[in-house]
Design a protein around this motif. Structure first.
Motif: not given
Length: 508
Positions: A111-116, A120-122
């Motif tokens: 999981m890779h996220a660009n939030v606010s 984030f990576d998990e």
């Protein structure tokens, strides 16, 4: 007094609203992922649950060779291409993805996220492991002739101890007739089998007097093929126990093809080599075996017209009269054969190659009896793999002893062995067809990939030209060598060192 209380209440309410807004503004963005299991069996399912606080985009990467997406649930806008799920989240949200395990192996959900404005990576590791126990048909695929009986076993292969199992066997009663069964002696006398021949269901409740482990043939069924066609052999509603503890297992179902008429190609697979622009030819024989009375047959043969064309057909002996229509543009041959004489060859087809690739040579159609009642055929298709070989062979010439090189000439005698070796093993190599060697203008050819020669004749210079050709006509560049043949050891042709060296080699 009342107005003061109203004003105080308004101030308190405003303060609470401001505190709420400030608290919300201080809420930190976050993205977390959890799975409900990390180990599962093939066919099992696993949930990946992602929680998002904040605005942005979330990506979930998976291996499509091992996991298959069953369902995506989210309050955001989701996009999905094989191996990647992307979700646009406004404010807070969730992403729930249900996967199905389709292959044994280890994989990772990333999981890779660009939030606010934060990243984030998990990762979550997923292992798909084999079932510890199997209930299966042996053999799983059966070909049986019509109006004959055959046996099939149900077997357990267990890595865990067990003592009882229950299952139903389902078959097609229109194609198969159940005859009998036999339970192995190792099972308990309390085991029961109930057969419903109308519905094609056999209920089996099998128990052991002790604990079983490993591979064990449980029960043998005998069926009779009464009609041509394919019947599934299925194991359903199965369970496996060790006392009262249920065990994990999978089932391996089977099938039975009842054959009345078999039409098939020989060979069923072949490799054909060709050089670019140089077609090669190959032959396929179409054969028939009839296990019931027939008179005629109508067939359609299909092939890839961009890879092969038909250039000739010869009639066989299985029918007295055979007619056919070739359509190379469509890749089809229509065959009508009447007056069946017996099992054997219907036709022999000669194909010419056009390009590299794999073509199926398919068979479809029906047979007919004397009353023109149709009979299904069992077809054994052919496959031709056409390999392009544009690389010529490589040929070397090596000498033995006696031999001497004075820097100007290479001296040998008629006793000196000369080895010519050819190889053709690069790419789609078709193999060495011939070695050509020319000695003083006289050409020799050998079909071996190596040959041994000796020079004979008068003392002096002799020229050897050599090269090889492969099985599709690729000819390598010619090689030319010159040897000085010196059988009499004349000093004017060879220095004293040369004479001494060659004489010592001959006497060794």
């Amino acid at each position: 007094m009342k107005n003061r209380m109203v004003k105080a209440a308004a101030i308190i309410f405003s303060f609470l609203m401001l505190f709420s807004v400030l608290s919300l503004g201080e809420q930190q963005p976050s993205v977390t992922m959890q799975v409900n299991k990390n180990v599962l069996y093939p066919g099992g399912q696993v949930w990946a649950n992602i929680s998002v606080t904040g605005d942005g985009k979330v990506y979930l990467y998976y291996d499509p060779d091992i996991l298959e997406v069953v369902n995506i649930s989210t309050n955001g806008g989701a996009g999905h291409i094989e191996g990647k799920i992307s979700v646009l989240v406004a404010q807070s949200g969730y992403i729930d993805v249900l996967f199905k395990a389709i292959k044994i192996g280890n994989t990772t959900l990333h999981m890779h996220a660009n939030v606010s404005s934060q990243t984030f990576d998990e990762n979550e590791s997923i292992s798909i492991i084999p079932y510890p126990n199997h209930i299966m048909f042996e053999p799983s695929m059966i070909e049986a002739n019509i109006n004959t009986s055959f046996n099939v076993d149900v077997t357990i292969n267990a890595t865990q101890e067990w003592d009882s199992t229950n299952f139903n066997i389902i078959y097609d009663p229109n194609i198969l007739d159940f005859k009998n069964y036999s339970i192995i002696a190792a099972l308990s006398n309390s085991s029961t089998v109930t057969v419903n021949k109308t519905s094609g269901i056999i209920n089996c409740n099998l128990a052991s007097d002790g604990k079983e482990i490993g591979k064990l043939h449980l029960i043998t069924f005998t069926f009779y093929g009464k009609k041509e066609g394919a019947s599934k052999l299925m194991i359903s509603n199965a369970s496996l126990f060790n006392e009262t503890t249920p065990l994990d297992f999978d089932v391996i179902n089977g099938s039975a093809d009842i054959i009345a008429v078999k039409v098939y190609f020989v060979p069923d697979y072949r490799e054909i080599y060709m050089a670019t622009g140089k077609p090669n030819h190959f032959k396929e024989s179409l054969l028939i075996n009839a296990f019931t009375s027939i008179n005629s047959i109508l067939l359609s043969i299909s092939f890839n017209p961009s890879l092969v064309n038909v250039i000739g057909i010869e009639n066989g002996t299985a029918f007295n009269d055979v007619g056919y229509v070739i359509d190379n543009s469509a890749g089809e041959i229509q065959i009508t054969a009447i007056n069946f004489t017996g099992d054997g060859t219907i036709i022999n087809i000669t194909f010419s190659t056009l390009d590299g690739g794999i073509t199926d040579i398919g068979i479809s159609g029906e047979a007919y009896d004397e009353t023109f009642t149709s009979i299904s055929i069992y077809s054994g298709n052919g496959t031709a793999e056409i390999l392009i070989d544009d690389i010529p062979p490589t040929t070397t010439l090596q000498h033995g002893m006696p031999y001497y090189n004075d820097g100007t000439n290479e001296y040998i005698t008629s006793n000196t062995p000369l080895y010519i070796n050819a190889s053709d093993d690069d790419g789609n190599a078709s193999g060495v067809k011939e070695i050509h060697y020319i000695i003083d203008g006289i050409e020799y050819v050998t079909t071996n990939s190596s040959t041994l020669i000796h020079l004979n004749g008068n003392d002096g210079l002799h020229t050897i030209e050599y090269y090889s050709i492969d099985n599709v006509g690729n000819e390598e560049s010619h090689h030319i060598v010159t040897y000085y043949l010196d059988n009499t050891h004349q000093q004017q042709h060879c220095s004293m060192v040369c004479l001494t060296t060659m004489t010592e080699q001959m006497n060794t």
